[in-house]
Design an enzyme around this catalytic site. Structure first.
Site, PDB file in Angstrom:
ATOM      1  N   LYS A  61       0.811  -1.211   0.000  1.00  0.00           N
ATOM      2  CA  LYS A  61       0.000   0.000   0.000  1.00  0.00           C
ATOM      3  C   LYS A  61       0.851   1.271   0.000  1.00  0.00           C
ATOM      4  O   LYS A  61       0.391   2.334  -0.394  1.00  0.00           O
ATOM      5  CB  LYS A  61      -0.884   0.012   1.269  1.00  0.00           C
ATOM      6  CG  LYS A  61      -1.907  -1.091   1.327  1.00  0.00           C
ATOM      7  CD  LYS A  61      -2.644  -1.022   2.679  1.00  0.00           C
ATOM      8  CE  LYS A  61      -3.616  -2.171   2.809  1.00  0.00           C
ATOM      9  NZ  LYS A  61      -4.086  -2.282   4.194  1.00  0.00           N
TER      10      LYS A  61
ATOM     11  N   ASP B 115      14.386  -0.664   2.153  1.00  0.00           N
ATOM     12  CA  ASP B 115      15.001  -0.793   3.473  1.00  0.00           C
ATOM     13  C   ASP B 115      16.041  -1.918   3.403  1.00  0.00           C
ATOM     14  O   ASP B 115      17.199  -1.677   3.083  1.00  0.00           O
ATOM     15  CB  ASP B 115      13.866  -1.066   4.467  1.00  0.00           C
ATOM     16  CG  ASP B 115      14.313  -1.192   5.897  1.00  0.00           C
ATOM     17  OD1 ASP B 115      15.384  -0.703   6.246  1.00  0.00           O
ATOM     18  OD2 ASP B 115      13.575  -1.793   6.706  1.00  0.00           O
TER      19      ASP B 115
ATOM     20  N   PHE C  10      12.960   4.622  11.394  1.00  0.00           N
ATOM     21  CA  PHE C  10      11.610   4.352  10.912  1.00  0.00           C
ATOM     22  C   PHE C  10      10.876   5.660  10.628  1.00  0.00           C
ATOM     23  O   PHE C  10      10.852   6.564  11.454  1.00  0.00           O
ATOM     24  CB  PHE C  10      10.848   3.536  11.959  1.00  0.00           C
ATOM     25  CG  PHE C  10       9.594   2.924  11.415  1.00  0.00           C
ATOM     26  CD1 PHE C  10       9.653   1.793  10.601  1.00  0.00           C
ATOM     27  CD2 PHE C  10       8.353   3.484  11.693  1.00  0.00           C
ATOM     28  CE1 PHE C  10       8.495   1.235  10.078  1.00  0.00           C
ATOM     29  CE2 PHE C  10       7.197   2.924  11.174  1.00  0.00           C
ATOM     30  CZ  PHE C  10       7.260   1.798  10.370  1.00  0.00           C
TER      31      PHE C  10
ATOM     32  N   ASP D 161       3.114   3.794   6.731  1.00  0.00           N
ATOM     33  CA  ASP D 161       2.307   3.621   7.948  1.00  0.00           C
ATOM     34  C   ASP D 161       3.116   3.148   9.140  1.00  0.00           C
ATOM     35  O   ASP D 161       4.240   2.667   9.023  1.00  0.00           O
ATOM     36  CB  ASP D 161       1.208   2.582   7.695  1.00  0.00           C
ATOM     37  CG  ASP D 161       1.769   1.169   7.657  1.00  0.00           C
ATOM     38  OD1 ASP D 161       2.791   0.948   6.967  1.00  0.00           O
ATOM     39  OD2 ASP D 161       1.212   0.282   8.339  1.00  0.00           O
TER      40      ASP D 161
ATOM     41  N   ARG E  38      -0.658   7.069   7.339  1.00  0.00           N
ATOM     42  CA  ARG E  38      -0.430   7.157   5.884  1.00  0.00           C
ATOM     43  C   ARG E  38      -0.897   8.502   5.333  1.00  0.00           C
ATOM     44  O   ARG E  38      -0.427   8.963   4.313  1.00  0.00           O
ATOM     45  CB  ARG E  38      -1.191   6.048   5.153  1.00  0.00           C
ATOM     46  CG  ARG E  38      -0.698   4.642   5.436  1.00  0.00           C
ATOM     47  CD  ARG E  38      -1.325   3.670   4.436  1.00  0.00           C
ATOM     48  NE  ARG E  38      -1.235   2.287   4.859  1.00  0.00           N
ATOM     49  CZ  ARG E  38      -0.183   1.488   4.655  1.00  0.00           C
ATOM     50  NH1 ARG E  38       0.881   1.951   4.052  1.00  0.00           N
ATOM     51  NH2 ARG E  38      -0.200   0.230   5.056  1.00  0.00           N
TER      52      ARG E  38
HETATM   53  P1  5GP Z   1      12.371  -4.067   2.606  1.00  0.00           P
HETATM   54  O1  5GP Z   1      11.901  -5.352   1.982  1.00  0.00           O
HETATM   55  O2  5GP Z   1      13.262  -3.248   1.696  1.00  0.00           O
HETATM   56  O3  5GP Z   1      13.041  -4.332   3.938  1.00  0.00           O
HETATM   57  O4  5GP Z   1      11.125  -3.232   3.016  1.00  0.00           O
HETATM   58  C1  5GP Z   1      10.324  -2.623   2.115  1.00  0.00           C
HETATM   59  C2  5GP Z   1       8.979  -2.305   2.714  1.00  0.00           C
HETATM   60  O5  5GP Z   1       9.028  -2.184   4.138  1.00  0.00           O
HETATM   61  C3  5GP Z   1       8.508  -0.976   2.209  1.00  0.00           C
HETATM   62  O6  5GP Z   1       7.762  -1.133   1.048  1.00  0.00           O
HETATM   63  C4  5GP Z   1       7.684  -0.450   3.373  1.00  0.00           C
HETATM   64  O7  5GP Z   1       6.362  -0.900   3.260  1.00  0.00           O
HETATM   65  C5  5GP Z   1       8.303  -1.066   4.608  1.00  0.00           C
HETATM   66  N1  5GP Z   1       9.235  -0.150   5.280  1.00  0.00           N
HETATM   67  C6  5GP Z   1      10.585  -0.179   5.284  1.00  0.00           C
HETATM   68  N2  5GP Z   1      11.104   0.829   6.002  1.00  0.00           N
HETATM   69  C7  5GP Z   1      10.049   1.521   6.477  1.00  0.00           C
HETATM   70  C8  5GP Z   1       9.943   2.709   7.292  1.00  0.00           C
HETATM   71  O8  5GP Z   1      10.895   3.347   7.736  1.00  0.00           O
HETATM   72  N3  5GP Z   1       8.673   3.109   7.560  1.00  0.00           N
HETATM   73  C9  5GP Z   1       7.567   2.467   7.103  1.00  0.00           C
HETATM   74  N4  5GP Z   1       6.387   2.967   7.440  1.00  0.00           N
HETATM   75  N5  5GP Z   1       7.637   1.365   6.325  1.00  0.00           N
HETATM   76  C10 5GP Z   1       8.866   0.896   6.016  1.00  0.00           C
END
Ligand code: 5GP
Length: 176
Positions: A43, A102, A151, A158, A164
């Protein structure tokens, strides 16, 4: 109910819109006179996506890819598809629009999922990237802002489903 977090503004609406206009102009140069399928990763990227596609002057159709990998403030490392694309992308130019990279696991998963469907090209764009959090190599074509490993919420992102609708990106100050 929404947890009463203290949120410090981090990237303002104005900074977001300026950066999105820049990325949009670059993508317009790349895709002018081409047909483009813009994929919104649900989302978190819905707000970035809707602002970005309005800055791209090309023939765009919209698709939505739902994935989830987060519980609270940590990545589970396991990507679950919650909504698949509604049409084949074979032979088409695809723009994949993600909110934040991330660990890189989700973006890698999405890239592989789309490349396995044989598009004519795949271009990736993420509004935010946390370079210090990467666990797998993840090359991106366009990045809005590189941020520290903290974060963030707002502008589509969110915490437990909330925040959001903030029009800016904020850093959360008071996690227990
Ligand atoms: P990854 O697979 O790269 O670890 O994470 C990607 C997903 O994790 C992103 O699409 C997002 O939904 C969530 N995410 C990663 N870091 C953050 C953050 O700092 N804040 C929020 N709200 N979501 C995050």
């Amino acid at each position: 109910m929404q947890q009463p977090l203290s949120i410090k503004p981090y990237i303002t609406e104005d900074q977001l819109q300026k950066k999105i206009a820049e990325i949009g102009a670059t993508l317009t140069e790349k895709f002018r006179n081409k047909q483009l399928i813009a994929v919104c990763v649900l989302k978190g990227s819905f707000m970035f996506y809707s602002d970005l596609i309005r800055q791209i002057d090309a023939d765009i159709t919209c698709e939505f890819f739902g994935v989830s990998s987060y519980h609270g403030t940590t990545s589970s490392g396991e990507v679950k598809v919650t909504l698949d694309l509604s049409k084949p992308v074979e032979g088409k130019h695809v723009l994949l629009v993600e909110d934040i990279v991330d660990t890189g696991i989700t973006m890698n998963y999405l890239k592989n999922a789309i490349l396995s469907r044989m598009p004519a090209s795949l271009t990736t764009v993420a509004l935010l990237e946390k370079p210090d959090a990467l666990k797998v190599p993840c090359e991106l074509d366009h990045v809005g802002f590189k941020i520290s490993n903290e974060f963030v919420v707002g502008y589509g992102l969110d915490y437990e489903g909330y925040y959001r609708n903030l029009p800016y990106i904020g850093q959360v100050q008071n996690f227990q």
